[in-house]
Design an enzyme around this catalytic site. Structure first.
Site, PDB file in Angstrom:
ATOM      1  N   GLU A   7       6.510   5.873  -9.334  1.00 39.44           N
ATOM      2  CA  GLU A   7       5.132   5.779  -8.829  1.00 39.44           C
ATOM      3  C   GLU A   7       4.862   6.880  -7.799  1.00 39.44           C
ATOM      4  O   GLU A   7       3.839   7.572  -7.859  1.00 39.44           O
ATOM      5  CB  GLU A   7       4.884   4.395  -8.214  1.00 39.44           C
ATOM      6  CG  GLU A   7       4.926   3.292  -9.248  1.00 39.44           C
ATOM      7  CD  GLU A   7       4.658   1.888  -8.705  1.00 39.44           C
ATOM      8  OE1 GLU A   7       4.244   1.045  -9.502  1.00 39.44           O
ATOM      9  OE2 GLU A   7       4.864   1.634  -7.512  1.00 39.44           O
TER      10      GLU A   7
ATOM     11  N   GLY B 230       0.786  -1.239   0.000  1.00 35.17           N
ATOM     12  CA  GLY B 230       0.000   0.000   0.000  1.00 35.17           C
ATOM     13  C   GLY B 230       0.814   1.282   0.000  1.00 35.17           C
ATOM     14  O   GLY B 230       0.302   2.322   0.417  1.00 35.17           O
ATOM     15  N   SER B 231       2.059   1.221  -0.497  1.00 33.32           N
ATOM     16  CA  SER B 231       2.827   2.484  -0.539  1.00 33.32           C
ATOM     17  C   SER B 231       2.162   3.481  -1.485  1.00 33.32           C
ATOM     18  O   SER B 231       2.102   4.677  -1.182  1.00 33.32           O
ATOM     19  CB  SER B 231       4.282   2.232  -0.915  1.00 33.32           C
ATOM     20  OG  SER B 231       4.383   1.697  -2.204  1.00 33.32           O
ATOM     21  N   ASN B 232       1.651   3.005  -2.603  1.00 35.08           N
ATOM     22  CA  ASN B 232       0.936   3.922  -3.509  1.00 35.08           C
ATOM     23  C   ASN B 232      -0.321   4.467  -2.845  1.00 35.08           C
ATOM     24  O   ASN B 232      -0.612   5.661  -2.937  1.00 35.08           O
ATOM     25  CB  ASN B 232       0.570   3.208  -4.817  1.00 35.08           C
ATOM     26  CG  ASN B 232       1.743   3.123  -5.769  1.00 35.08           C
ATOM     27  OD1 ASN B 232       2.106   4.098  -6.408  1.00 35.08           O
ATOM     28  ND2 ASN B 232       2.349   1.952  -5.840  1.00 35.08           N
TER      29      ASN B 232
ATOM     30  N   LEU C  34      -4.699  -7.070  -7.130  1.00 36.46           N
ATOM     31  CA  LEU C  34      -4.313  -8.219  -7.945  1.00 36.46           C
ATOM     32  C   LEU C  34      -5.475  -9.055  -8.478  1.00 36.46           C
ATOM     33  O   LEU C  34      -5.253 -10.015  -9.203  1.00 36.46           O
ATOM     34  CB  LEU C  34      -3.327  -9.102  -7.172  1.00 36.46           C
ATOM     35  CG  LEU C  34      -2.047  -8.361  -6.755  1.00 36.46           C
ATOM     36  CD1 LEU C  34      -1.082  -9.291  -6.041  1.00 36.46           C
ATOM     37  CD2 LEU C  34      -1.377  -7.684  -7.942  1.00 36.46           C
TER      38      LEU C  34
ATOM     39  N   HIS D 253       0.482   0.284 -13.470  1.00 40.47           N
ATOM     40  CA  HIS D 253       1.204  -0.949 -13.790  1.00 40.47           C
ATOM     41  C   HIS D 253       2.695  -0.653 -13.762  1.00 40.47           C
ATOM     42  O   HIS D 253       3.133   0.357 -14.318  1.00 40.47           O
ATOM     43  CB  HIS D 253       0.777  -1.471 -15.170  1.00 40.47           C
ATOM     44  CG  HIS D 253       1.353  -2.810 -15.472  1.00 40.47           C
ATOM     45  ND1 HIS D 253       0.831  -3.963 -14.937  1.00 40.47           N
ATOM     46  CD2 HIS D 253       2.439  -3.178 -16.184  1.00 40.47           C
ATOM     47  CE1 HIS D 253       1.567  -4.998 -15.329  1.00 40.47           C
ATOM     48  NE2 HIS D 253       2.547  -4.545 -16.091  1.00 40.47           N
TER      49      HIS D 253
HETATM   50  C1  GAR Z   1       3.164  -1.333  -7.454  1.00 38.58           C
HETATM   51  O1  GAR Z   1       4.473  -1.366  -7.958  1.00 38.58           O
HETATM   52  C2  GAR Z   1       2.169  -1.408  -8.585  1.00 38.58           C
HETATM   53  O2  GAR Z   1       2.611  -0.759  -9.748  1.00 38.58           O
HETATM   54  C3  GAR Z   1       2.074  -2.895  -8.802  1.00 38.58           C
HETATM   55  O3  GAR Z   1       2.082  -3.433  -7.500  1.00 38.58           O
HETATM   56  C4  GAR Z   1       2.875  -2.613  -6.657  1.00 38.58           C
HETATM   57  C5  GAR Z   1       2.096  -2.330  -5.386  1.00 38.58           C
HETATM   58  O4  GAR Z   1       2.921  -1.682  -4.444  1.00 38.58           O
HETATM   59  N1  GAR Z   1       0.877  -3.243  -9.530  1.00 38.58           N
HETATM   60  C6  GAR Z   1       0.804  -4.300 -10.325  1.00 38.58           C
HETATM   61  O5  GAR Z   1       1.734  -5.067 -10.496  1.00 38.58           O
HETATM   62  C7  GAR Z   1      -0.534  -4.483 -11.026  1.00 38.58           C
HETATM   63  N2  GAR Z   1      -0.426  -5.409 -12.125  1.00 38.58           N
HETATM   64  P1  GAR Z   1       2.251  -0.978  -3.171  1.00 38.58           P
HETATM   65  O6  GAR Z   1       1.307  -1.978  -2.531  1.00 38.58           O
HETATM   66  O7  GAR Z   1       3.412  -0.660  -2.265  1.00 38.58           O
HETATM   67  O8  GAR Z   1       1.524   0.262  -3.649  1.00 38.58           O
END
Ligand code: GAR
Length: 187
Positions: A174, A12-14, A85, A104
């Site tokens: 990101e 969940g950093s994003n 996911l 992505h």
């Molecule tokens: C992120 O890098 C995002 O781009 C990727 O999962 C990661 C989640 O990181 N998304 C995918 O691969 C979707 N196909 P986070 O939980 O730290 O935000």
């Protein structure tokens, strides 16, 4: 007030960056964080920021109206997928046409599709000796990773970079862009 819901399955950093970004915006708020993983760290991050959360199962998503009901209850008008996911069912996409935005961790159309997520993407990129990777922010349609591209940003990959090092570079992009692009889409 424009209300955003964030779907996330992992760290969940994003999601946290987006919550913080809009915390100082009086016209937009992250109203709800949804996760299909009861132990996902994103739920801790939501709690820390006093954002409501909802955990649901794949069955809830695909065979009930639990998720859609929650989005309606919280008056959500924009859905953001931040490391989510599961495939979004067509019924949800039809309720939010061009209102669901995904990030992505690669330059689509390369390294997209089913099974291509997180470290799987960075491993494939390194395995193929790519000299660049990056991020793609796009609308979600009925096919995995095929909706219209909103924004891409690129990073260089050194021949010695490990998948973990590529991941760090992609995460920097990101953090730099995702929330700002969401803001510009809303505007
Ligand atoms: C992120 O890098 C995002 O781009 C990727 O999962 C990661 C989640 O990181 N998304 C995918 O691969 C979707 N196909 P986070 O939980 O730290 O935000």
């Amino acid at each position: 007030m424009i209300r955003i819901a964030i779907f996330a399955s992992g760290s969940g950093s994003n999601a946290e960056n987006i919550i913080s970004h809009f915390a100082v915006n009086e016209n937009v708020e992250v109203a709800l964080v949804l996760s299909n993983k009861p132990n996902a760290f994103v739920l801790e991050r939501a709690k820390k920021h006093q954002v409501e959360s909802l955990v649901f199962s794949s069955n809830d998503l695909n065979k009930s109206t639990k998720v859609l009901d929650a989005l309606k209850e919280y008056n959500v008008s924009i859905v953001v997928l931040a490391g989510f996911l599961l495939k979004i069912p067509d019924s949800l996409i039809q309720h939010y046409p061009n209102k669901i935005i995904n990030i992505h961790p690669a330059l689509l159309p390369n390294y997209g599709g089913k099974g291509m997520y997180g470290m799987h993407v960075h491993c494939a990129v390194v395995q193929n000796n790519e000299s660049t990777s990056g991020i793609t922010i796009h609308y979600v349609n009925e096919n995995y990773d095929e909706g219209a591209v909103i924004f891409q940003a690129t990073c260089n990959i050194d021949p010695t970079d490990s998948p973990e090092e590529v991941q760090v570079k992609v995460q920097e992009l990101e953090a730099l862009h995702f929330a700002k692009i969401i803001e510009s889409v809303i505007a």
